[in-house]
Scaffold this motif. Structure first.
Motif, PDB file in Angstrom:
ATOM      1  N   LEU A  36      25.661  19.206  19.350  1.00  0.00           N
ATOM      2  CA  LEU A  36      24.696  19.794  20.279  1.00  0.00           C
ATOM      3  C   LEU A  36      23.390  20.133  19.559  1.00  0.00           C
ATOM      4  O   LEU A  36      22.297  19.996  20.122  1.00  0.00           O
ATOM      5  CB  LEU A  36      25.292  21.034  20.937  1.00  0.00           C
ATOM      6  CG  LEU A  36      26.464  20.766  21.899  1.00  0.00           C
ATOM      7  CD1 LEU A  36      27.077  22.081  22.372  1.00  0.00           C
ATOM      8  CD2 LEU A  36      26.002  19.936  23.092  1.00  0.00           C
ATOM      9  N   ALA A  37      23.495  20.547  18.305  1.00  0.00           N
ATOM     10  CA  ALA A  37      22.292  20.820  17.516  1.00  0.00           C
ATOM     11  C   ALA A  37      21.538  19.528  17.228  1.00  0.00           C
ATOM     12  O   ALA A  37      20.301  19.487  17.269  1.00  0.00           O
ATOM     13  CB  ALA A  37      22.670  21.520  16.215  1.00  0.00           C
ATOM     14  N   VAL A  38      22.294  18.469  16.920  1.00  0.00           N
ATOM     15  CA  VAL A  38      21.663  17.163  16.698  1.00  0.00           C
ATOM     16  C   VAL A  38      20.902  16.735  17.950  1.00  0.00           C
ATOM     17  O   VAL A  38      19.750  16.279  17.882  1.00  0.00           O
ATOM     18  CB  VAL A  38      22.732  16.106  16.326  1.00  0.00           C
ATOM     19  CG1 VAL A  38      22.132  14.708  16.334  1.00  0.00           C
ATOM     20  CG2 VAL A  38      23.322  16.415  14.958  1.00  0.00           C
ATOM     21  N   ARG A  39      21.547  16.915  19.100  1.00  0.00           N
ATOM     22  CA  ARG A  39      20.914  16.535  20.370  1.00  0.00           C
ATOM     23  C   ARG A  39      19.638  17.327  20.616  1.00  0.00           C
ATOM     24  O   ARG A  39      18.633  16.789  21.107  1.00  0.00           O
ATOM     25  CB  ARG A  39      21.908  16.770  21.511  1.00  0.00           C
ATOM     26  CG  ARG A  39      21.333  16.559  22.918  1.00  0.00           C
ATOM     27  CD  ARG A  39      20.997  15.100  23.143  1.00  0.00           C
ATOM     28  NE  ARG A  39      20.377  14.883  24.429  1.00  0.00           N
ATOM     29  CZ  ARG A  39      19.057  14.981  24.664  1.00  0.00           C
ATOM     30  NH1 ARG A  39      18.236  15.306  23.669  1.00  0.00           N
ATOM     31  NH2 ARG A  39      18.561  14.747  25.864  1.00  0.00           N
ATOM     32  N   SER A  40      19.640  18.594  20.285  1.00  0.00           N
ATOM     33  CA  SER A  40      18.476  19.447  20.559  1.00  0.00           C
ATOM     34  C   SER A  40      17.260  19.073  19.718  1.00  0.00           C
ATOM     35  O   SER A  40      16.129  19.406  20.075  1.00  0.00           O
ATOM     36  CB  SER A  40      18.848  20.918  20.318  1.00  0.00           C
ATOM     37  OG  SER A  40      19.067  21.161  18.936  1.00  0.00           O
ATOM     38  N   HIS A  41      17.476  18.378  18.593  1.00  0.00           N
ATOM     39  CA  HIS A  41      16.362  17.989  17.732  1.00  0.00           C
ATOM     40  C   HIS A  41      15.814  16.600  18.063  1.00  0.00           C
ATOM     41  O   HIS A  41      14.855  16.151  17.425  1.00  0.00           O
ATOM     42  CB  HIS A  41      16.800  18.007  16.264  1.00  0.00           C
ATOM     43  CG  HIS A  41      16.933  19.382  15.684  1.00  0.00           C
ATOM     44  ND1 HIS A  41      17.983  20.225  15.989  1.00  0.00           N
ATOM     45  CD2 HIS A  41      16.147  20.071  14.817  1.00  0.00           C
ATOM     46  CE1 HIS A  41      17.847  21.355  15.328  1.00  0.00           C
ATOM     47  NE2 HIS A  41      16.744  21.300  14.611  1.00  0.00           N
ATOM     48  N   LEU A  42      16.417  15.920  19.035  1.00  0.00           N
ATOM     49  CA  LEU A  42      16.023  14.555  19.353  1.00  0.00           C
ATOM     50  C   LEU A  42      15.356  14.487  20.724  1.00  0.00           C
ATOM     51  O   LEU A  42      15.690  15.251  21.633  1.00  0.00           O
ATOM     52  CB  LEU A  42      17.237  13.632  19.342  1.00  0.00           C
ATOM     53  CG  LEU A  42      17.944  13.433  17.997  1.00  0.00           C
ATOM     54  CD1 LEU A  42      19.238  12.658  18.175  1.00  0.00           C
ATOM     55  CD2 LEU A  42      17.018  12.709  17.000  1.00  0.00           C
ATOM     56  N   ASN A  48      19.754   8.025  26.823  1.00  0.00           N
ATOM     57  CA  ASN A  48      20.958   7.463  26.218  1.00  0.00           C
ATOM     58  C   ASN A  48      21.990   8.538  25.900  1.00  0.00           C
ATOM     59  O   ASN A  48      23.181   8.258  25.816  1.00  0.00           O
ATOM     60  CB  ASN A  48      20.596   6.701  24.941  1.00  0.00           C
ATOM     61  CG  ASN A  48      20.039   5.323  25.240  1.00  0.00           C
ATOM     62  OD1 ASN A  48      20.700   4.494  25.842  1.00  0.00           O
ATOM     63  ND2 ASN A  48      18.796   5.089  24.856  1.00  0.00           N
ATOM     64  N   LEU A  49      21.522   9.756  25.698  1.00  0.00           N
ATOM     65  CA  LEU A  49      22.434  10.855  25.396  1.00  0.00           C
ATOM     66  C   LEU A  49      22.676  11.709  26.636  1.00  0.00           C
ATOM     67  O   LEU A  49      23.020  12.887  26.533  1.00  0.00           O
ATOM     68  CB  LEU A  49      21.851  11.717  24.264  1.00  0.00           C
ATOM     69  CG  LEU A  49      21.466  10.973  22.981  1.00  0.00           C
ATOM     70  CD1 LEU A  49      20.980  11.957  21.922  1.00  0.00           C
ATOM     71  CD2 LEU A  49      22.616  10.136  22.458  1.00  0.00           C
ATOM     72  N   GLY A  50      22.524  11.095  27.782  1.00  0.00           N
ATOM     73  CA  GLY A  50      22.670  11.835  29.031  1.00  0.00           C
ATOM     74  C   GLY A  50      24.052  12.415  29.250  1.00  0.00           C
ATOM     75  O   GLY A  50      24.203  13.420  29.949  1.00  0.00           O
ATOM     76  N   ASN A  51      25.086  11.788  28.657  1.00  0.00           N
ATOM     77  CA  ASN A  51      26.438  12.334  28.875  1.00  0.00           C
ATOM     78  C   ASN A  51      26.875  13.259  27.746  1.00  0.00           C
ATOM     79  O   ASN A  51      28.040  13.601  27.653  1.00  0.00           O
ATOM     80  CB  ASN A  51      27.444  11.206  29.078  1.00  0.00           C
ATOM     81  CG  ASN A  51      27.727  10.429  27.793  1.00  0.00           C
ATOM     82  OD1 ASN A  51      26.896  10.399  26.885  1.00  0.00           O
ATOM     83  ND2 ASN A  51      28.884   9.790  27.727  1.00  0.00           N
ATOM     84  N   TRP A  52      25.928  13.663  26.879  1.00  0.00           N
ATOM     85  CA  TRP A  52      26.244  14.683  25.869  1.00  0.00           C
ATOM     86  C   TRP A  52      26.197  16.046  26.564  1.00  0.00           C
ATOM     87  O   TRP A  52      25.256  16.815  26.397  1.00  0.00           O
ATOM     88  CB  TRP A  52      25.248  14.616  24.706  1.00  0.00           C
ATOM     89  CG  TRP A  52      25.509  13.490  23.736  1.00  0.00           C
ATOM     90  CD1 TRP A  52      25.950  12.259  24.025  1.00  0.00           C
ATOM     91  CD2 TRP A  52      25.326  13.531  22.318  1.00  0.00           C
ATOM     92  NE1 TRP A  52      26.048  11.495  22.884  1.00  0.00           N
ATOM     93  CE2 TRP A  52      25.681  12.256  21.820  1.00  0.00           C
ATOM     94  CE3 TRP A  52      24.900  14.498  21.415  1.00  0.00           C
ATOM     95  CZ2 TRP A  52      25.614  11.935  20.463  1.00  0.00           C
ATOM     96  CZ3 TRP A  52      24.816  14.179  20.071  1.00  0.00           C
ATOM     97  CH2 TRP A  52      25.186  12.915  19.592  1.00  0.00           C
ATOM     98  N   ASP A  53      27.200  16.309  27.334  1.00  0.00           N
ATOM     99  CA  ASP A  53      27.265  17.510  28.168  1.00  0.00           C
ATOM    100  C   ASP A  53      28.068  18.576  27.429  1.00  0.00           C
ATOM    101  O   ASP A  53      29.240  18.361  27.086  1.00  0.00           O
ATOM    102  CB  ASP A  53      27.928  17.158  29.500  1.00  0.00           C
ATOM    103  CG  ASP A  53      27.923  18.312  30.493  1.00  0.00           C
ATOM    104  OD1 ASP A  53      27.609  19.455  30.083  1.00  0.00           O
ATOM    105  OD2 ASP A  53      28.238  18.074  31.671  1.00  0.00           O
TER     106      ASP A  53
END
Length: 951
Positions: A36-42, A48-53
């Motif tokens: 989730l931290a990786v996602r927040s920095h991108l 493409n990361l739409g299902n990183w729920d």
């Protein structure tokens, strides 16, 4: 009622029991928070990361690019791989990546990520592949990266890293590949790296390294490729100890500002490729014989003197010998080619230009397989003697950048359906199948003439992927700067099937993404560029498949999951059967069933799947009041989504799409193409008998509606030129930058839409096809043999007659659009063809009589240039048309001089001389056939795309 309640209780208990058995197999919470931290920095514009729920588990809900494995020691699932290449991500890499301590592969290749590499990545002891090629990462390489005990591939090329190479890298005892080319690394190469026991490939070309070449590197026991081109080791010599690198396959030190002599390399019996060109090397060329397997020797552009040694004679696999631009004297030994045995496919390039060579020893008989270049030598002063003149021309290009066109000529009675191709390896059978495409680039091949090794390469690839040789076709080859060899591979299913299944596609993709192909001395390391998955492949290739590997799951947990799942499934089945029977008993004979959503048939990245109800709400139940277009496909509505986004919704009428192919083609192409001059696809709906495509809304409608509107405002020449240039840039992107390239096949004014700023955007890719490969000069000799599709009036006559589709077919169609912009006339109207009318007007000197009067005052010279370009584009024969690159450049030139053109209104008269209209009119034989077959009622596919009326 009581019976039904009991069944639901049983179902609940069974599923609850199965969930308890599986409860231990969730993702480690520490790794979830890291992701989730990786996602927040991108930044993720394509979603493409739409299902990183965060409400769902990464492993059990298959987050995009997250591959997991179970672990019996702690009962959690762990992240084994992050595979997020080519996903258009930007932003920075989060330090929290260091918490994924079980991760083996980190893959962010070919994105737009910036910032530095977090030092915390050095805390991942399991990491084997660090793949960050093709981003915008910068700053120094952290010392902590030297603390990765299992790292095998260090792939950081094509970024902006700076600073020196950390000495801590000496601790990477399992590393085999250093791929750090095309950065800005500087300073001295650390001699300590000589202690790396397994290092094979040392690629640091195109950096800013300085200092000296460490002689200690000769101690690397497994070094096979040593490539440092385009650095600046000013004043350094090539250590004599490099002649002891017993396993060296390739030594490439081009343009490194080296001095001194060429060392004796005769002891390297495995050497295949030697490039020491563009330095300041002096002295004689060593006379000791080189390896019999050597393919390439390049010592050009130095200060070498003396004679050409005899050790270059009779080398059986030599393909290229370059000694040009030196101070060599004496005779050219003809034994170099006379003592060599040639096969039908082998070639030899010998370049001795710009030396002091005075003669050719022996009888001058140069075989057709040999290219000998002697320009700039004294021997050419007497070129008339001994027929040397043919060898003294100056046409040499130093760089290896040629494209090798692979022409596929199959004599099959009919063409294949969309997405399908005849399997080239089974020509006699003419079997149609859907290929799976893989784009590769060989980073450091050890040959100069690849076609001679084509069969070996095919066997190498198919043997390691466990396919038959006929299942691989090398579609295109292009030498790029390096030299590196870019290629596009097509894998075909076995001849008893016309498609791969999901597991086969995933298996082939995994071999390339995990770099498990074993090394090969001739072909060297490769870099994965992309995958091309058409038709059904695109559907399930873009779905994240669970990848559960390892033996971490206990037998008890596995048994619980299996038994619980079986029991749960059985109870659900029985419950459904009972409810179905009971409902059918109660349903009146004439009752109407409610419409329910069907199964969504496609899932893909960057494109949203809308429900029927969402689009129904967005269009006020598809109210006719907000209908903005209509065609053979159905109707187009202006809609407003729940978040306020205004969109255009194309609702296909039932049976309007040919077997769903055009629907899926449109989604497939637009979901991976992103350009300001291509219309953007927002999403789609695929439920039961409903198929809808959702686009960005274009408030100024289509170019066709704009030109045909009776009450429109005058459209200036500058605006028309702006529309033409935008359209051309969009098509140029399709032809040259899309990977693989695409032929639109239905360019017309209906399919050019205009946004609020009159920016043109090309639309409708329902009948588009992948393009053939162009040759070196841009000529489209290669073609696709296919059934004719397109729109009357815009259809390329040569394509219509021969069924051979090329990129120039789009050029012709765009030329017709240009003529529409200039004249305001339709391509075919009342039996009159626009192209022929314009040509006749030009030949009669009345070109300006057909210019659209509503244009207002227009610039004479710019109009002439634009008209000339439009006529060139709409030439009858393909070879007479410019390429799309030439079209864009010419439009840019016209646009740049537009302020200087005369904007005075012109008098229309018959005596205007227009020598610029030099193109001849189309031949009557072609056009009599063409027009008669392109009038309304013909058998061509004349379905038009949605048109959006201006407000």
């Amino acid at each position: 009622m009581a019976q039904r309640t009991l069944y639901f209780i049983a179902i609940f208990l069974a599923c609850f029991s199965a969930r308890l058995a599986y409860a231990q197999q969730i993702t480690d919470p520490r790794e979830v928070s890291a992701l989730l931290a990786v996602r927040s920095h991108l930044t993720d514009p394509w979603k493409n990361l739409g299902n990183w729920d965060k409400k769902k588990d990464p492993c059990t809900s298959n987050w995009k690019g997250v591959i997991c494995y179970p672990n019996s020691s702690d009962g959690y699932m762990h992240i084994q791989e992050l595979r997020l290449m080519h996903t258009n991500l930007s932003g920075i890499l989060a330090p929290e990546l260091g918490r994924l301590v079980h991760m083996k592969r980190l893959n962010f290749m070919w994105n737009n990520i910036s910032g530095s590499i977090p030092k915390e990545i050095g805390n991942i002891p399991a990491l084997e592949l660090l793949l960050l090629s093709g981003n915008q990462l910068s700053g120094p390489l952290p010392d902590e990266l030297g603390h990765l005990p299992n790292l095998n591939i260090f792939q950081l090329d094509r970024n902006q890293f700076s600073g020196s190479i950390p000495k801590s890298f000496v601790n990477l005892l399992k590393v085999q590949h250093f791929h750090m080319n095309n950065n800005s690394l500087s300073g001295q190469l650390p001699p300590e790296l000589s202690a790396l026991p397994l290092l094979q490939h040392f690629l640091l070309d195109n950096n800013k390294l300085a200092g000296h070449l460490p002689p200690e590197y000769s101690q690397m026991p497994n070094l096979t490729i040593f490539q440092l081109n385009n650095n600046s080791f000013e004043g350094s010599v090539i250590p004599d100890s490099y002649g002891n690198m017993s396993k060296l396959i390739k030594l490439s030190l081009r343009n490194c500002n080296l001095r001194g002599k060429v060392p004796d390399l005769s002891g390297i019996r495995s050497l295949l490729y030697l490039d020491l060109s563009k330095n300041q090397l002096t002295g004689n060329i060593p006379v000791n014989r080189l390896s019999n397997n050597i393919t390439t020797i390049n010592l050009s552009k130095n200060q070498l003197n003396g004679s050409i040694p005899s050790n270059f004679s009779g080398l059986p696999r030599l393909q290229k010998l370059r000694l040009n631009n030196n101070l060599l004297s004496g005779s050219v030994p003809s034994t170099i080619w006379k003592d060599k045995t040639f096969t039908s496919d082998s070639k030899l390039e010998i370049n001795f230009q710009d030396n002091l060579l005075s003669d050719i020893s022996g009888v001058l008989e140069v075989p057709p397989n040999v290219t000998l270049k002697l320009h700039g030598n004294p021997v050419c002063e007497n070129a008339n003697q001994r027929n040397i003149g043919l060898l003294c021309g100056s046409d040499y290009e130093d760089e290896d950048t040629a494209t090798i066109v692979n022409k596929q000529e199959l004599n099959c009675p009919s063409s294949c359906p969309t997405y399908y191709e005849h399997i080239p390896g089974l020509q006699a059978n003419c079997i149609c199948a859907n290929p799976f495409g893989v784009g590769l680039r060989l980073r450091s091949p050890s040959m100069s003439d690849f076609p001679l090794y084509r069969d070996q390469f095919s066997e190498y690839i198919t043997g390691n992927i466990k396919l038959y040789p006929y299942q691989l076709f090398i579609d295109s080859l292009a030498w790029e700067e390096g030299p590196r060899l870019r290629m596009f591979l097509k894998f075909f299913p076995k001849n008893d099937s016309n498609e791969f299944n999901k597991s086969e596609i995933q298996r082939i993709a995994d071999v390339f993404t995990t770099f498990t192909l074993p090394g090969n001395d001739k072909f060297g390391p490769y870099e994965l560029l992309n995958f091309t998955a058409n038709g059904p492949y695109f559907i399930y290739f873009n779905v994240q498949f669970p990848s559960l590997k390892g033996k971490g799951m206990s037998k008890g947990a596995l048994a619980g999951i299996v038994l619980g799942s079986i029991f749960c499934a059985s109870m659900v089945f029985l419950g459904v059967v009972l409810l179905f029977l009971k409902k059918n008993q109660q349903l009146p004979p004439n009752a109407v069933k409610d419409k329910s959503p069907g199964k969504v048939t496609i899932i893909m990245d960057g494109v949203k799947a809308f429900s029927f109800k969402e689009l129904q709400a967005a269009t006020s139940r598809f109210s006719i009041a907000i209908q903005v277009g209509e065609g053979g496909y159905g109707k187009v509505f202006k809609g407003t989504l729940a978040d306020g986004t205004v969109v255009a919704i194309k609702r296909a009428q039932q049976g309007s799409l040919q077997g769903d192919k055009e629907f899926y083609t449109e989604i497939e192409i637009l979901s991976r193409l992103h350009h300001r001059n291509l219309v953007s696809l927002v999403g789609y709906c695929d439920e039961d008998d409903e198929q809808m495509l959702v686009y960005e809304f274009m408030p100024n409608g289509s170019l066709h509606d704009l030109l045909s509107a009776r009450d429109r405002s005058p459209l200036s020449f500058a605006t028309r030129l702006h529309i033409a240039l935008g359209s051309a840039r969009g098509i140029l992107y399709l032809h040259t930058e899309a990977d693989p390239p695409i032929i639109h096949r239905d360019i017309k004014s209906n399919n050019i839409l205009l946004d609020s700023k009159w920016t043109a955007k090309v639309s409708d890719f329902g009948i588009s096809r992948l393009a053939p490969v162009s040759d070196v000069k841009g000529a489209t000799e290669a073609h696709i043999s296919t059934n004719v599709k397109g729109t009357p009036g815009y259809l390329d006559p040569e394509y219509f007659l021969t069924h051979k589709l090329t990129e120039k077919s789009d050029v012709y169609s765009l030329g017709v659009v240009f003529l529409e912009l200039l004249t305001g006339m339709q391509p075919i109207s009342h039996g009159r063809n626009l192209v022929r009318e314009v040509n006749m007007a030009c030949q009669s000197g009345t070109m300006f009589s057909i210019i659209d009067e509503s244009m207002g005052p227009y610039p004479l010279e710019c109009i002439k240039k634009f008209m000339q370009l439009a006529i060139r584009c709409s030439q009858d024969e393909t070879k007479g048309r410019p390429s799309m690159l030439e079209v864009v450049r010419e439009l840019e030139n016209i646009s740049s001089v537009l302020p200087e053109c005369d904007n005075t209104a012109l008098e229309l008269h018959l005596n205007t001389v227009t020598s610029e209209c030099s193109a001849s009119a189309p031949s009557s034989s072609v056009y009599s056939t063409y027009i008669s077959n392109n009038l309304p009622g013909s058998n061509l596919d004349s379905d038009v795309l949605p048109t959006i009326k201006p407000r």
